[in-house]
Write an enzyme that holds these catalytic residues in place. Structure first.
Site, mmCIF file in Angstrom:
data_model
loop_
_atom_site.group_PDB
_atom_site.id
_atom_site.type_symbol
_atom_site.label_atom_id
_atom_site.label_comp_id
_atom_site.label_asym_id
_atom_site.label_seq_id
_atom_site.Cartn_x
_atom_site.Cartn_y
_atom_site.Cartn_z
ATOM 1 C CD GLN A 22 -2.751 -1.124 -0.227
ATOM 2 O OE1 GLN A 22 -3.443 -0.177 -0.579
ATOM 3 N NE2 GLN A 22 -2.598 -2.203 -0.984
ATOM 4 C CG HIS A 30 -1.835 3.132 -3.388
ATOM 5 N ND1 HIS A 30 -2.560 3.139 -4.554
ATOM 6 C CD2 HIS A 30 -2.090 1.939 -2.801
ATOM 7 C CE1 HIS A 30 -3.236 2.002 -4.672
ATOM 8 N NE2 HIS A 30 -2.958 1.259 -3.621
ATOM 9 C CD GLU A 90 -7.892 2.461 1.600
ATOM 10 O OE1 GLU A 90 -8.390 2.571 0.470
ATOM 11 O OE2 GLU A 90 -6.720 2.798 1.857
ATOM 12 C CG HIS A 91 -6.878 -1.791 2.505
ATOM 13 N ND1 HIS A 91 -6.220 -0.623 2.139
ATOM 14 C CD2 HIS A 91 -7.678 -2.113 1.459
ATOM 15 C CE1 HIS A 91 -6.599 -0.271 0.929
ATOM 16 N NE2 HIS A 91 -7.485 -1.146 0.488
ATOM 17 C CG ASP A 136 -6.257 -3.023 -3.741
ATOM 18 O OD1 ASP A 136 -7.215 -2.682 -3.015
ATOM 19 O OD2 ASP A 136 -5.070 -2.723 -3.500
ATOM 20 C CG HIS A 171 -47.089 21.142 11.079
ATOM 21 N ND1 HIS A 171 -46.741 22.337 10.498
ATOM 22 C CD2 HIS A 171 -46.145 20.235 10.686
ATOM 23 C CE1 HIS A 171 -45.638 22.168 9.787
ATOM 24 N NE2 HIS A 171 -45.263 20.894 9.877
#
Length: 375
Positions: free
Chosen positions: A226, A229, A274-275, A308, A367
């Site tokens: 990761q 990235h 995230e993961h 992924d 109302h």
């Protein structure tokens, strides 16, 4: 000039000056002067992709369709003791825009958005992407053709978000999906309200819980995957193994050594990654302890990169601790839910005193009258 002001000025220019502003920024940022919508001849990309690659994409599409088709939920309706009907009914979003980064084309991200959208019943999808040398990546176009997406626009960056949100050079969309850089993220944040957005994605994250049974090579390579990235991506190792802790002493991997796996799980919930990979003797036993994670992958044969690309689960996940309150992209993100009710006369006349009193408490006289006037 700060990011927020910079993006705001460009979006304001696009909204005010329309296509001329769009052309200006496309030339400035994408070095592109041609027509925005893909012309018919530009769809002829079959010779640019190996048949083997087409077969791979086709197989991935089937795996994604199989997984996401299980997420379809039926409308809910029921009748109560008064004979009244209540329910929750679902409708697909009418038109969505999918942003696909053009700098490093990510055809997998297009798959992850377009397939659940298709399963949800979205009929009208468009793609925007920065052209490279005046062209859209052929893999993106192959996927578009496979999924019957007929509108593709050679527009990237802030200007693409503005075009989709305000309907400049194209029909306005209802919701925008897809990852981007900080400028795209900020543009999505600013157009929210004019259109819906999926999320504000941050740098990629992996957190890995491992014990002494974990294969150290698997663990290290997963942690490093990761970080590929970008420089802002994050990688966390939570382990009870001193040997593994020492082995993963690599730049940019944040390591934590604990006495128990329960403590590892507690730290993972704090990180809200995230993961989250769990590579332990019995990974399933850790799952009940996990409250905050975008996705959880169990065992040594479920690495994040497999998810992924080809497992079929979605890889569009909450980042930056957003897993505390957000979820993985799924079919429901492409649908709207509406309540439906048909109340019997008996129920309204019997139970309306509840609403009448609440209207009195809130000082909403009309109302109250709306309920009282019925006989």
């Amino acid at each position: 000039m700060n990011l927020q002001v910079y993006v705001s000025e460009i979006l304001d220019d696009i909204r005010s000056n329309g296509i001329s502003a769009l052309k200006k920024y496309s030339q400035q940022f994408d070095n592109y002067k041609g027509p925005f919508e893909l012309e018919e001849k530009e769809w002829n990309i079959d010779d640019e992709i190996l048949q083997e690659d087409k077969n791979i994409i086709d197989r991935i599409i089937k795996r994604l369709e199989n997984y996401h088709s299980k997420q379809i939920k039926e409308d809910i309706t029921y009748t109560n003791e008064y004979g009244s009907m209540y329910g929750l009914i679902k409708r697909p979003i009418n038109r969505i825009g999918i942003y696909v980064p053009g700098g490093r084309p990510l055809p997998s991200s297009l798959l992850m958005v377009a397939i659940p959208a298709k399963i949800a019943g979205v009929k009208d999808m468009i793609i925007t992407s920065s052209p490279k040398n005046g062209k859209i990546n052929p893999y993106i176009l192959y996927i578009a053709k496979k999924l019957n997406i007929k509108e593709v626009y050679k527009i990237g960056g802030i200007q693409a978000i503005g075009a989709m949100a305000y309907g400049i050079g194209m029909k306005k969309v209802d919701k925008i999906f897809g990852p981007g850089n900080q400028y795209v993220n900020e543009a999505k944040r600013q157009v929210f309200g004019d259109v819906g957005i999926d999320s504000l994605a941050g740098p990629s994250e992996i957190c890995l819980i491992a014990d002494e049974t974990a294969n150290k090579e698997y663990v290290l390579n997963d942690l490093l995957s990761q970080l590929e990235h970008g420089l802002e991506s994050k990688s966390f190792l939570l382990t009870t193994s001193k040997q593994l802790y020492d082995y993963c002493d690599k730049n940019r991997i944040e390591r934590y050594l604990f006495d128990t796996l329960d403590e590892c799980a507690e730290k993972a919930n704090e990180i809200a990654p995230e993961h989250l990979e769990i590579i332990t003797r019995e990974p399933e036993k850790i799952v009940p302890l996990i409250q905050n994670a975008g996705a959880v992958y169990l065992g040594e044969y479920t690495p994040v990169p497999a998810a992924d690309y080809f497992l079929g689960v979605n890889h569009v996940l909450p980042t930056g601790k957003a897993a505390r309150f957000s979820s993985v992209l799924n079919v429901s993100d492409f649908m709207k839910e509406m309540t439906i009710a048909k109340i019997s006369k008996e129920e309204l006349l019997t139970e309306r005193y509840l609403g009448i009193r609440m209207a009195e408490i809130e000082g909403m006289n009309q109302h109250k009258k709306s309920m009282e006037v019925r006989k």
